[in-house]
Design a protein around this motif. Structure first.
Motif: not given
Length: 205
Positions: A36-50
């Motif tokens: 969640w922390h990484e996703a928020k930094q880039h304006g993404l959702s957790p599943i989008q990061v994955q």
């Protein structure tokens, strides 16, 4: 008779299995927090990061909505929504199948590769903690975790993983020895793979 709750501290005190389950739940929380922390930094959702991380490393034949849904234990609709958002951000594009226009391969754009290489680092803190464990204990832990995952596969709680225990080339000899018929050699616990490029399902035999 109602079973005692796994999360009751008094019950846990004398029940090792419950303490193991509670510990795994704490680890899953740590994973979610990092994601969640990484996703928020880039304006993404957790599943989008994955999804971005997956597309950065996996072969083209697996870069489909169907496989992503299976890999992440989500519905095709959920994956499709995430993909549409990533497309709108110009982080990925679709490549139509030459033989079937309804089927598409998902590919990262140049910008998508840049972001994927950044966000995949979310697991580094956890990797650091595992690296602090002696190698021989890491191997034992890997084997035990794969046993748990394999059992959850059989219970249909999560979709079968592309790991040794589900592969037609794998054979367990005795109680502790692992063997791969593809490379025709015994495997140590640390050699076991959770996601193998040469994986072939036992159902395809």
């Amino acid at each position: 008779m109602t079973k005692e709750s796994t999360f009751n501290p008094e019950h846990q005190a004398d029940n090792t299995a419950s303490k193991v389950v509670a510990a795994l739940e704490r680890l899953s929380e740590a994973f979610r927090v990092l994601l969640w922390h990484e996703a928020k930094q880039h304006g993404l959702s957790p599943i989008q990061v994955q999804i971005l991380t997956f597309l950065l490393h996996y072969p083209e034949k697996l870069k489909t909505v169907t496989h992503l849904a299976s890999h992440f234990n989500m519905t095709k609709a959920t994956i499709s929504d995430a993909i549409k958002t990533l497309e709108a951000k110009d982080l990925l594009k679709r490549k139509a199948d030459v033989y079937d226009n309804r089927s598409h391969t998902l590919l990262l754009t140049k910008a998508g590769k840049v972001i994927a290489k950044k966000v995949e680092k979310f697991a580094h803190p956890m990797q650091g903690s595992v690296n602090a464990i002696p190698p021989e204990k890491q191997a034992v832990l890997l084997e035990q975790l794969m046993d748990l995952i394999h059992d959850l596969n059989h219970q249909l709680i999560i979709t079968p993983q592309r790991m040794c225990f589900n592969c037609q080339f794998y054979e367990q000899k005795g109680k502790t020895q692992h063997y791969c018929h593809l490379i025709r050699t015994p495997l140590r616990a640390g050699d076991l793979r959770l996601d193998c490029p040469e994986f072939e399902s036992k159902e395809e035999e």
